[in-house]
Motif scaffolding. Structure first.
Motif, PDB file in Angstrom:
ATOM      1  N   GLN A  24       2.553  -4.558   3.388  1.00  0.00           N
ATOM      2  CA  GLN A  24       3.639  -3.603   3.573  1.00  0.00           C
ATOM      3  C   GLN A  24       3.086  -2.221   3.221  1.00  0.00           C
ATOM      4  O   GLN A  24       2.610  -2.013   2.094  1.00  0.00           O
ATOM      5  CB  GLN A  24       4.845  -3.913   2.682  1.00  0.00           C
ATOM      6  CG  GLN A  24       5.669  -5.106   3.132  1.00  0.00           C
ATOM      7  CD  GLN A  24       5.009  -6.426   2.806  1.00  0.00           C
ATOM      8  OE1 GLN A  24       4.454  -6.588   1.719  1.00  0.00           O
ATOM      9  NE2 GLN A  24       5.037  -7.374   3.719  1.00  0.00           N
ATOM     10  N   VAL A  25       3.119  -1.305   4.192  1.00  0.00           N
ATOM     11  CA  VAL A  25       2.558   0.026   4.007  1.00  0.00           C
ATOM     12  C   VAL A  25       3.717   1.012   3.865  1.00  0.00           C
ATOM     13  O   VAL A  25       4.482   1.233   4.814  1.00  0.00           O
ATOM     14  CB  VAL A  25       1.648   0.430   5.179  1.00  0.00           C
ATOM     15  CG1 VAL A  25       0.946   1.750   4.875  1.00  0.00           C
ATOM     16  CG2 VAL A  25       0.614  -0.668   5.460  1.00  0.00           C
ATOM     17  N   TYR A  26       3.858   1.592   2.669  1.00  0.00           N
ATOM     18  CA  TYR A  26       4.959   2.501   2.378  1.00  0.00           C
ATOM     19  C   TYR A  26       4.514   3.929   2.663  1.00  0.00           C
ATOM     20  O   TYR A  26       3.618   4.456   2.004  1.00  0.00           O
ATOM     21  CB  TYR A  26       5.380   2.358   0.909  1.00  0.00           C
ATOM     22  CG  TYR A  26       6.074   1.049   0.643  1.00  0.00           C
ATOM     23  CD1 TYR A  26       7.460   0.976   0.604  1.00  0.00           C
ATOM     24  CD2 TYR A  26       5.343  -0.129   0.469  1.00  0.00           C
ATOM     25  CE1 TYR A  26       8.102  -0.235   0.384  1.00  0.00           C
ATOM     26  CE2 TYR A  26       5.979  -1.339   0.251  1.00  0.00           C
ATOM     27  CZ  TYR A  26       7.359  -1.383   0.207  1.00  0.00           C
ATOM     28  OH  TYR A  26       7.989  -2.593  -0.001  1.00  0.00           O
ATOM     29  N   PHE A  27       5.144   4.564   3.660  1.00  0.00           N
ATOM     30  CA  PHE A  27       4.838   5.946   4.014  1.00  0.00           C
ATOM     31  C   PHE A  27       5.872   6.853   3.356  1.00  0.00           C
ATOM     32  O   PHE A  27       7.075   6.714   3.603  1.00  0.00           O
ATOM     33  CB  PHE A  27       4.864   6.131   5.531  1.00  0.00           C
ATOM     34  CG  PHE A  27       3.702   5.479   6.227  1.00  0.00           C
ATOM     35  CD1 PHE A  27       2.479   6.118   6.314  1.00  0.00           C
ATOM     36  CD2 PHE A  27       3.833   4.201   6.772  1.00  0.00           C
ATOM     37  CE1 PHE A  27       1.397   5.505   6.942  1.00  0.00           C
ATOM     38  CE2 PHE A  27       2.759   3.592   7.414  1.00  0.00           C
ATOM     39  CZ  PHE A  27       1.535   4.244   7.492  1.00  0.00           C
ATOM     40  N   ALA A  28       5.399   7.776   2.528  1.00  0.00           N
ATOM     41  CA  ALA A  28       6.295   8.637   1.765  1.00  0.00           C
ATOM     42  C   ALA A  28       5.823  10.087   1.849  1.00  0.00           C
ATOM     43  O   ALA A  28       4.646  10.353   2.102  1.00  0.00           O
ATOM     44  CB  ALA A  28       6.324   8.199   0.299  1.00  0.00           C
ATOM     45  N   PRO A  29       6.731  11.050   1.620  1.00  0.00           N
ATOM     46  CA  PRO A  29       6.306  12.448   1.544  1.00  0.00           C
ATOM     47  C   PRO A  29       5.343  12.642   0.380  1.00  0.00           C
ATOM     48  O   PRO A  29       5.487  12.001  -0.668  1.00  0.00           O
ATOM     49  CB  PRO A  29       7.619  13.207   1.302  1.00  0.00           C
ATOM     50  CG  PRO A  29       8.705  12.267   1.719  1.00  0.00           C
ATOM     51  CD  PRO A  29       8.192  10.895   1.437  1.00  0.00           C
TER      52      PRO A  29
ATOM     53  N   LEU B 124      -8.491   3.069   6.185  1.00  0.00           N
ATOM     54  CA  LEU B 124      -9.433   2.537   5.201  1.00  0.00           C
ATOM     55  C   LEU B 124      -8.730   1.492   4.329  1.00  0.00           C
ATOM     56  O   LEU B 124      -9.244   0.386   4.119  1.00  0.00           O
ATOM     57  CB  LEU B 124      -9.987   3.668   4.333  1.00  0.00           C
ATOM     58  CG  LEU B 124     -10.891   3.252   3.168  1.00  0.00           C
ATOM     59  CD1 LEU B 124     -12.213   2.675   3.666  1.00  0.00           C
ATOM     60  CD2 LEU B 124     -11.157   4.437   2.236  1.00  0.00           C
ATOM     61  N   ASP B 125      -7.553   1.837   3.833  1.00  0.00           N
ATOM     62  CA  ASP B 125      -6.825   0.925   2.946  1.00  0.00           C
ATOM     63  C   ASP B 125      -6.455  -0.377   3.648  1.00  0.00           C
ATOM     64  O   ASP B 125      -6.685  -1.474   3.123  1.00  0.00           O
ATOM     65  CB  ASP B 125      -5.551   1.606   2.435  1.00  0.00           C
ATOM     66  CG  ASP B 125      -5.821   2.733   1.461  1.00  0.00           C
ATOM     67  OD1 ASP B 125      -6.944   2.822   0.950  1.00  0.00           O
ATOM     68  OD2 ASP B 125      -4.899   3.531   1.211  1.00  0.00           O
ATOM     69  N   ILE B 126      -5.867  -0.248   4.845  1.00  0.00           N
ATOM     70  CA  ILE B 126      -5.419  -1.446   5.570  1.00  0.00           C
ATOM     71  C   ILE B 126      -6.602  -2.322   5.947  1.00  0.00           C
ATOM     72  O   ILE B 126      -6.547  -3.562   5.814  1.00  0.00           O
ATOM     73  CB  ILE B 126      -4.628  -1.043   6.827  1.00  0.00           C
ATOM     74  CG1 ILE B 126      -3.318  -0.356   6.450  1.00  0.00           C
ATOM     75  CG2 ILE B 126      -4.349  -2.266   7.707  1.00  0.00           C
ATOM     76  CD1 ILE B 126      -2.573   0.239   7.642  1.00  0.00           C
ATOM     77  N   GLU B 127      -7.678  -1.702   6.413  1.00  0.00           N
ATOM     78  CA  GLU B 127      -8.817  -2.473   6.907  1.00  0.00           C
ATOM     79  C   GLU B 127      -9.592  -3.142   5.784  1.00  0.00           C
ATOM     80  O   GLU B 127     -10.006  -4.307   5.909  1.00  0.00           O
ATOM     81  CB  GLU B 127      -9.707  -1.565   7.763  1.00  0.00           C
ATOM     82  CG  GLU B 127      -9.024  -1.188   9.074  1.00  0.00           C
ATOM     83  CD  GLU B 127      -9.740  -0.157   9.920  1.00  0.00           C
ATOM     84  OE1 GLU B 127      -9.186   0.252  10.962  1.00  0.00           O
ATOM     85  OE2 GLU B 127     -10.872   0.251   9.551  1.00  0.00           O
ATOM     86  N   VAL B 128      -9.771  -2.465   4.655  1.00  0.00           N
ATOM     87  CA  VAL B 128     -10.454  -3.094   3.525  1.00  0.00           C
ATOM     88  C   VAL B 128      -9.605  -4.242   2.974  1.00  0.00           C
ATOM     89  O   VAL B 128     -10.102  -5.359   2.765  1.00  0.00           O
ATOM     90  CB  VAL B 128     -10.768  -2.063   2.424  1.00  0.00           C
ATOM     91  CG1 VAL B 128     -11.248  -2.766   1.151  1.00  0.00           C
ATOM     92  CG2 VAL B 128     -11.823  -1.072   2.905  1.00  0.00           C
TER      93      VAL B 128
ATOM     94  N   LEU C 250       0.857  -1.186   0.000  1.00  0.00           N
ATOM     95  CA  LEU C 250       0.000   0.000   0.000  1.00  0.00           C
ATOM     96  C   LEU C 250       0.894   1.238   0.000  1.00  0.00           C
ATOM     97  O   LEU C 250       1.924   1.265   0.684  1.00  0.00           O
ATOM     98  CB  LEU C 250      -0.895   0.031   1.242  1.00  0.00           C
ATOM     99  CG  LEU C 250      -1.864  -1.129   1.453  1.00  0.00           C
ATOM    100  CD1 LEU C 250      -2.336  -1.175   2.900  1.00  0.00           C
ATOM    101  CD2 LEU C 250      -3.062  -0.994   0.527  1.00  0.00           C
ATOM    102  N   ILE C 251       0.496   2.264  -0.743  1.00  0.00           N
ATOM    103  CA  ILE C 251       1.221   3.538  -0.750  1.00  0.00           C
ATOM    104  C   ILE C 251       0.417   4.567   0.035  1.00  0.00           C
ATOM    105  O   ILE C 251      -0.776   4.763  -0.232  1.00  0.00           O
ATOM    106  CB  ILE C 251       1.440   4.057  -2.185  1.00  0.00           C
ATOM    107  CG1 ILE C 251       2.169   3.022  -3.036  1.00  0.00           C
ATOM    108  CG2 ILE C 251       2.172   5.398  -2.163  1.00  0.00           C
ATOM    109  CD1 ILE C 251       3.585   2.731  -2.604  1.00  0.00           C
TER     110      ILE C 251
END
Length: 520
Positions: free
Chosen positions: A259-264, A244-248, A196-197
């Motif tokens: 894997q959740v990618y946190f970016a600026p 929302l993204d993670i739970e769906v 996920l982005i």
């Protein structure tokens, strides 16, 4: 030192909207930029469309950046005072640092500090700003194809909508939608990786455990990955999008690791996050992106290298699911013309549009499903004809309208998105109902993980398989077409349409179709 400079194609940048000038950037202020290099060779079309895939090592060796080009960039930009602090030949990215003064001189631009609206909401954001074209030293002509990050304005917005209490008619736990859309029984995404982005916000593990426990599901393994200094930072407006993204995704593919990618939220941060996710080990089965902006708000160079990262994804076997937008056919631009959202408009993205669903949650029986748009829930699904990308071969027979050009049609697929018939989620301790095409991207990513689990092989670019046999007025096997409603400039109808694409999934039929088409 008499360097000769040449214009960098596609680098022209318009002013950010509604800016307020704050002042100059301090000459000594540290600045980092992402320099994207040419490929050693173009990725063959047959490799992108599949069904065969390539290993990460082979992709890097044959179609990544040449190490000699990396060295050349370091040498030439080094003479101008810049320093290479990271290089990834596989994804062709070189990160350089220097002072604002050195950066402005190296790329022949002017940097200022401005304030502009935050697309996520809240107070205006202060950031660096540039306008016009960049230049590069002549020795790097053709070697450097993009320079991102000098201007670090917010690039994208999340595609979600909250349900208004007075407008809400019905809502669904995501697990109930697996029944509505006939996700293949006996699958849960086990053995698969789902990326996920996110361009802001964060999550708390305890909240995930509370939510999935309420659904009677095990909590999926969710790992936060930091990109460009960003990190999992709950307590921000963007938490709604992240959760929302993670739970769906987790409710519909609880066996898949996330894997959740946190970016600026910048063009550089967005492209870097996608590149890292695509080239990660293990290679994800699916990548879900719920952020975007109208094609016109991107530089041509940023669109190009982003699209090339998605082509890498296809070659590696990653299916990239992208929200098509929540502002109808105008995509939030007030010029009276239709616009499509990027990255959904990339031909290498599975663009996900939205519907309004009235179904019996207990039985999965659908009473009605129409285009999300023109209802009391607010918003409308994005969709239309790209002005940045040509009509891809797999859409040749789909009946995409000629909207002044023969562009790529958006979306490809759909699912429920109207907040008035939205998703029940848990956001910072509050039970909430949220809609938007933001929810459709993780829904399709989760379905992809379950299909890959059952087929035993990655799917990569799904489009040639999904559009097989499609003709105007006739959709593909594995879809229930949506024939009622409008998103503004476009109407639903039989077969593919610019509101809901091929339609909503019948996962069991889609699995059977894919099994036949891939000779599984």
């Amino acid at each position: 030192m008499n360097e000769r400079f040449i214009p960098l194609p596609g680098s022209d940048r318009a002013s950010a909207p509604r800016i307020r000038t704050v002042g100059p950037v301090e000459a000594a202020a540290p600045v980092e930029a992402t320099v994207v290099l040419r490929r050693r060779a173009e990725v063959p079309h047959d490799l992108i469309v599949g069904p065969e895939t390539i290993s990460q090592a082979e992709l890097a060796q044959q179609y990544g950046a040449d190490p000699a080009d990396v060295d050349l960039v370091g040498e030439v930009l080094g003479r101008l005072g810049l320093r290479v602090i990271d290089a990834d030949p596989a994804s062709r990215r070189v990160t350089v640092s220097g002072t604002a003064e050195q950066m402005a001189a190296a790329f022949r631009t002017e940097l200022s500090r401005v304030e502009s609206p935050d697309p996520v909401g809240g107070a205006p954001v202060e950031h660096r700003h540039r306008e016009g074209q960049l230049h590069v030293p002549a020795e790097l002509d053709g070697v450097v194809v993009a320079v991102l990050g000098l201007d670090d304005r917010p690039q994208a917005r999340p595609h979600l909508r909250h349900a208004h209490t007075e407008a809400r008619r019905i809502s669904y736990r995501p697990t109930e939608l697996a029944n509505v859309y006939h996700f293949p029984p006996g699958t849960d995404g086990s053995g698969q990786s789902l990326a996920l982005i996110e361009l802001g916000g964060g999550f708390r593990q305890q909240e995930l455990e509370t939510y999935f426990s309420s659904l009677g599901l095990p909590t999926p393994r969710v790992t936060a990955v930091s990109v460009g200094g960003a990190r999992n930072h709950p307590g921000e407006d963007a938490d709604d999008e992240v959760l929302l993204d993670i739970e769906v995704a987790g409710a519909l593919a609880p066996g898949a690791e996330q894997q959740v990618y946190f970016a600026p939220n910048t063009d550089s941060g967005f492209v870097t996050a996608v590149s890292q996710a695509v080239h990660a080990t293990p290679t994800p089965a699916a990548l879900s992106i719920s952020w975007g902006a109208a094609e016109e708000s991107w530089t041509e160079q940023a669109r190009m290298v982003f699209d090339e990262a998605l082509a890498d994804a296809a070659a590696l076997g990653v299916t990239v699911c992208v929200a098509a937008g929540d502002d109808g056919s105008a995509d939030g631009i007030d010029d009276g013309r239709p616009h499509t959202d990027f990255p959904a408009s990339s031909p290498h993205a599975l663009a996900c549009g939205g519907t309004r669903l009235d179904a019996d949650a207990a039985t999965g029986e659908v009473r009605s499903e129409r285009v999300w748009g023109g209802t009391d829930g607010g918003g409308a699904t994005g969709g239309g004809v790209s002005t940045a990308f040509r009509l891809p071969i797999w859409q040749n027979a789909a009946g995409v309208p000629h909207n002044g050009s023969t562009g790529r049609g958006v979306p490809d697929v759909s699912g429920v998105a109207d907040p008035a018939t939205g998703y029940e989620v848990l956001i910072n301790g509050r039970r909430s109902v949220i809609g938007g095409t933001s929810a459709v991207a993780p829904l399709w990513a989760a379905l992809t993980c379950r299909l890959v689990q059952e087929l035993g092989r990655p799917l990569g670019l799904l489009h040639p398989l999904l559009y097989a046999g499609v003709t105007p007025g006739h959709t593909s096997r594995g879809f229930r077409e949506i024939i009622d409603g409008s998103n503004g400039a476009f109407q639903a109808g039989r077969g593919w349409n610019a509101c809901t694409g091929l339609g909503v999934p019948d996962g069991t039929e889609l699995l059977a179709s894919l099994r036949e088409l891939t000779h599984g």
